[in-house]
Design a protein around this motif. Sequence first.
Motif, PDB file in Angstrom:
ATOM      1  N   SER A   1       9.139  -9.499  -7.238  1.00 52.71           N
ATOM      2  CA  SER A   1       9.495  -9.018  -5.900  1.00 52.71           C
ATOM      3  C   SER A   1       9.285 -10.103  -4.848  1.00 52.71           C
ATOM      4  O   SER A   1      10.081 -10.239  -3.905  1.00 52.71           O
ATOM      5  CB  SER A   1       8.646  -7.791  -5.547  1.00 52.71           C
ATOM      6  N   HIS A   2       8.196 -10.869  -4.997  1.00 52.77           N
ATOM      7  CA  HIS A   2       7.883 -11.959  -4.063  1.00 52.77           C
ATOM      8  C   HIS A   2       9.057 -12.931  -3.977  1.00 52.77           C
ATOM      9  O   HIS A   2       9.523 -13.298  -2.884  1.00 52.77           O
ATOM     10  CB  HIS A   2       6.627 -12.678  -4.563  1.00 52.77           C
ATOM     11  N   TRP A   3       9.546 -13.355  -5.134  1.00 53.10           N
ATOM     12  CA  TRP A   3      10.637 -14.321  -5.169  1.00 53.10           C
ATOM     13  C   TRP A   3      11.936 -13.711  -4.676  1.00 53.10           C
ATOM     14  O   TRP A   3      12.712 -14.370  -3.974  1.00 53.10           O
ATOM     15  CB  TRP A   3      10.804 -14.867  -6.591  1.00 53.10           C
TER      16      TRP A   3
ATOM     17  N   MET B   1      12.071  -2.540  -8.258  1.00 53.14           N
ATOM     18  CA  MET B   1      11.335  -3.188  -9.343  1.00 53.14           C
ATOM     19  C   MET B   1      10.334  -2.204  -9.951  1.00 53.14           C
ATOM     20  O   MET B   1      10.183  -2.129 -11.179  1.00 53.14           O
ATOM     21  CB  MET B   1      10.627  -4.426  -8.823  1.00 53.14           C
ATOM     22  N   ARG B   2       9.660  -1.434  -9.103  1.00 48.36           N
ATOM     23  CA  ARG B   2       8.691  -0.441  -9.593  1.00 48.36           C
ATOM     24  C   ARG B   2       9.373   0.597 -10.485  1.00 48.36           C
ATOM     25  O   ARG B   2       8.861   0.951 -11.552  1.00 48.36           O
ATOM     26  CB  ARG B   2       8.028   0.227  -8.376  1.00 48.36           C
ATOM     27  N   ASP B   3      10.530   1.102 -10.067  1.00 47.04           N
ATOM     28  CA  ASP B   3      11.245   2.102 -10.854  1.00 47.04           C
ATOM     29  C   ASP B   3      11.743   1.513 -12.175  1.00 47.04           C
ATOM     30  O   ASP B   3      11.713   2.184 -13.217  1.00 47.04           O
ATOM     31  CB  ASP B   3      12.424   2.656 -10.054  1.00 47.04           C
ATOM     32  N   GLY B   4      12.211   0.260 -12.135  1.00 40.39           N
ATOM     33  CA  GLY B   4      12.669  -0.388 -13.358  1.00 40.39           C
ATOM     34  C   GLY B   4      11.534  -0.597 -14.346  1.00 40.39           C
ATOM     35  O   GLY B   4      11.700  -0.435 -15.564  1.00 40.39           O
ATOM     36  N   ILE B   5      10.354  -0.934 -13.827  1.00 38.85           N
ATOM     37  CA  ILE B   5       9.189  -1.145 -14.695  1.00 38.85           C
ATOM     38  C   ILE B   5       8.781   0.167 -15.352  1.00 38.85           C
ATOM     39  O   ILE B   5       8.484   0.198 -16.556  1.00 38.85           O
ATOM     40  CB  ILE B   5       8.028  -1.746 -13.884  1.00 38.85           C
ATOM     41  N   GLU B   6       8.769   1.258 -14.587  1.00 41.43           N
ATOM     42  CA  GLU B   6       8.387   2.536 -15.186  1.00 41.43           C
ATOM     43  C   GLU B   6       9.385   2.937 -16.278  1.00 41.43           C
ATOM     44  O   GLU B   6       8.987   3.422 -17.354  1.00 41.43           O
ATOM     45  CB  GLU B   6       8.294   3.640 -14.136  1.00 41.43           C
ATOM     46  N   ALA B   7      10.662   2.726 -16.022  1.00 44.18           N
ATOM     47  CA  ALA B   7      11.672   3.032 -17.041  1.00 44.18           C
ATOM     48  C   ALA B   7      11.451   2.198 -18.297  1.00 44.18           C
ATOM     49  O   ALA B   7      11.568   2.693 -19.422  1.00 44.18           O
ATOM     50  CB  ALA B   7      13.071   2.789 -16.473  1.00 44.18           C
TER      51      ALA B   7
ATOM     52  N   GLU C   1      13.095  -3.825  11.620  1.00 43.95           N
ATOM     53  CA  GLU C   1      12.958  -2.641  10.765  1.00 43.95           C
ATOM     54  C   GLU C   1      13.803  -2.785   9.506  1.00 43.95           C
ATOM     55  O   GLU C   1      13.407  -2.352   8.412  1.00 43.95           O
ATOM     56  CB  GLU C   1      13.377  -1.392  11.537  1.00 43.95           C
ATOM     57  N   ASN C   2      14.973  -3.416   9.612  1.00 42.24           N
ATOM     58  CA  ASN C   2      15.823  -3.639   8.438  1.00 42.24           C
ATOM     59  C   ASN C   2      15.131  -4.526   7.410  1.00 42.24           C
ATOM     60  O   ASN C   2      15.239  -4.287   6.201  1.00 42.24           O
ATOM     61  CB  ASN C   2      17.158  -4.267   8.852  1.00 42.24           C
ATOM     62  N   HIS C   3      14.436  -5.542   7.890  1.00 39.42           N
ATOM     63  CA  HIS C   3      13.711  -6.414   6.961  1.00 39.42           C
ATOM     64  C   HIS C   3      12.592  -5.658   6.255  1.00 39.42           C
ATOM     65  O   HIS C   3      12.362  -5.836   5.055  1.00 39.42           O
ATOM     66  CB  HIS C   3      13.132  -7.619   7.709  1.00 39.42           C
ATOM     67  N   ARG C   4      11.889  -4.807   6.987  1.00 38.23           N
ATOM     68  CA  ARG C   4      10.811  -4.015   6.384  1.00 38.23           C
ATOM     69  C   ARG C   4      11.373  -3.045   5.339  1.00 38.23           C
ATOM     70  O   ARG C   4      10.806  -2.899   4.254  1.00 38.23           O
ATOM     71  CB  ARG C   4      10.042  -3.248   7.472  1.00 38.23           C
ATOM     72  N   LEU C   5      12.490  -2.411   5.672  1.00 37.61           N
ATOM     73  CA  LEU C   5      13.107  -1.490   4.730  1.00 37.61           C
ATOM     74  C   LEU C   5      13.617  -2.227   3.498  1.00 37.61           C
ATOM     75  O   LEU C   5      13.518  -1.724   2.370  1.00 37.61           O
ATOM     76  CB  LEU C   5      14.258  -0.738   5.409  1.00 37.61           C
ATOM     77  N   TYR C   6      14.178  -3.425   3.712  1.00 37.56           N
ATOM     78  CA  TYR C   6      14.688  -4.217   2.594  1.00 37.56           C
ATOM     79  C   TYR C   6      13.562  -4.605   1.639  1.00 37.56           C
ATOM     80  O   TYR C   6      13.676  -4.448   0.413  1.00 37.56           O
ATOM     81  CB  TYR C   6      15.379  -5.476   3.118  1.00 37.56           C
ATOM     82  N   ALA C   7      12.447  -5.093   2.179  1.00 34.44           N
ATOM     83  CA  ALA C   7      11.314  -5.480   1.335  1.00 34.44           C
ATOM     84  C   ALA C   7      10.790  -4.282   0.556  1.00 34.44           C
ATOM     85  O   ALA C   7      10.497  -4.382  -0.646  1.00 34.44           O
ATOM     86  CB  ALA C   7      10.202  -6.086   2.193  1.00 34.44           C
ATOM     87  N   ALA C   8      10.677  -3.133   1.224  1.00 34.48           N
ATOM     88  CA  ALA C   8      10.187  -1.923   0.564  1.00 34.48           C
ATOM     89  C   ALA C   8      11.136  -1.493  -0.550  1.00 34.48           C
ATOM     90  O   ALA C   8      10.697  -1.045  -1.620  1.00 34.48           O
ATOM     91  CB  ALA C   8      10.014  -0.808   1.587  1.00 34.48           C
ATOM     92  N   GLU C   9      12.430  -1.642  -0.310  1.00 38.30           N
ATOM     93  CA  GLU C   9      13.419  -1.222  -1.307  1.00 38.30           C
ATOM     94  C   GLU C   9      13.389  -2.135  -2.528  1.00 38.30           C
ATOM     95  O   GLU C   9      13.515  -1.664  -3.669  1.00 38.30           O
ATOM     96  CB  GLU C   9      14.815  -1.206  -0.685  1.00 38.30           C
TER      97      GLU C   9
END
Length: 412
Positions: free
Chosen positions: A251-253, A292-298, A279-287
Amino acid sequence: MLHIHFGAGRLGLGLAAPFLKTPHSELYLLNRASSGSKATGSTALEPARRNELLQNHPRQEYVLSPTSGPLQARETIHYDSFFTYSDGDAGAAAEEILSRSKQKEQGVLISASVLTLEHYAPVVEVLNAICSRKEEAPGAIGDVYLVACENTVSAHEVLKHSGLSEKLTEATRCHLRCVHALVDRVCVDLEEGLFDDAPTVAVRTEEYGSLKLEIFPGLESLTELLRGSRAEFSHHLHVEKEIKGWLLNGSHWLIALTAFKESGGDAGLKLNDYINETENHRLYAAEVIKEMRDGIEALLRSSPDYESFVEDVDVTKYLDGAAASILERFKANDDTLTRILARFKAPTSEEITTVESFVDRFLHKIEPPILAYQQEKGVPPKSATASIFNLFRLQASGTYVDTDQEQEQKTA
């Protein structure tokens, strides 16, 4: 406990040395007399000056300082001595340390924040010297452990590396216990400050820090040796290391590449400034982090390789907590794009594989969860995919972290 640590860089001083230190342990720091270039970028404090400060500090101390704001001591770390070494003479430092140590009979922990196995030869020298002494007088030296404090290197690999295994003595093979480690802390810079009237090394670190060691039957004595330290222990360290590589580093990269592209190649931009700018940048980083979190759980739930981890750990709760923590860390830390993307360098006639190496590491950090996300949801992750396209756009325009953008604009 006698603790010997190799590497007086940001991670060594900022995480490994303080987190493995116990209230009563001895700490000896070792570093090369002449340091080469760093893959993760240079620091404000030159290596030669850092060595001088550590060697001559009147109280044998350095400080940890917050990543943002004025330079101030958040924590003071005491060490027993600092040694520099060159090729072939690290064993002499080990002999001197053993002659000084009053706690070696409790056990010896050798840790190293050394980026590549090719630079582990001095560590092997010290291991050979210590294990040889243990062989001669078993009761004089306790159990000997090796911990590699880099997520890309394992202590176990030292025993298998072709250039190192032949250097290991039989005594070392007999007595050495290798321990897997997972390290996690953003250590941004090394600086020089004046603390209590003494010039002192200051390590700029984030508040969060974690150092986990793998524990398994037969290694319980290590937990006792490190009682009172900040080290944690895990039965699933290999899985946690993979999760960190994907969720934190990946996610960092991803976010940093988009910030670098949108800023026009401003390598000095701080990622938290970019994220908090709109706010768009904050939403983008969160998304990005959520994808990545959802892909890892899958991935964890679909692969038999992670069956034991899923049985022992509440995966949803674990990933939710990790994702939330990582987003807050990204928003708070003064981490520059230069440091995050330090390996994203322009190819040169002397080093033509820089981009190839970066892309290979990048894909290793993002590809498994992204593929798992797409397989489960039927569509690729939107925000993460946008970052991948930004990598291609940066390459196409010849924009790298070591590119002189002002000169590029003049040339254009």
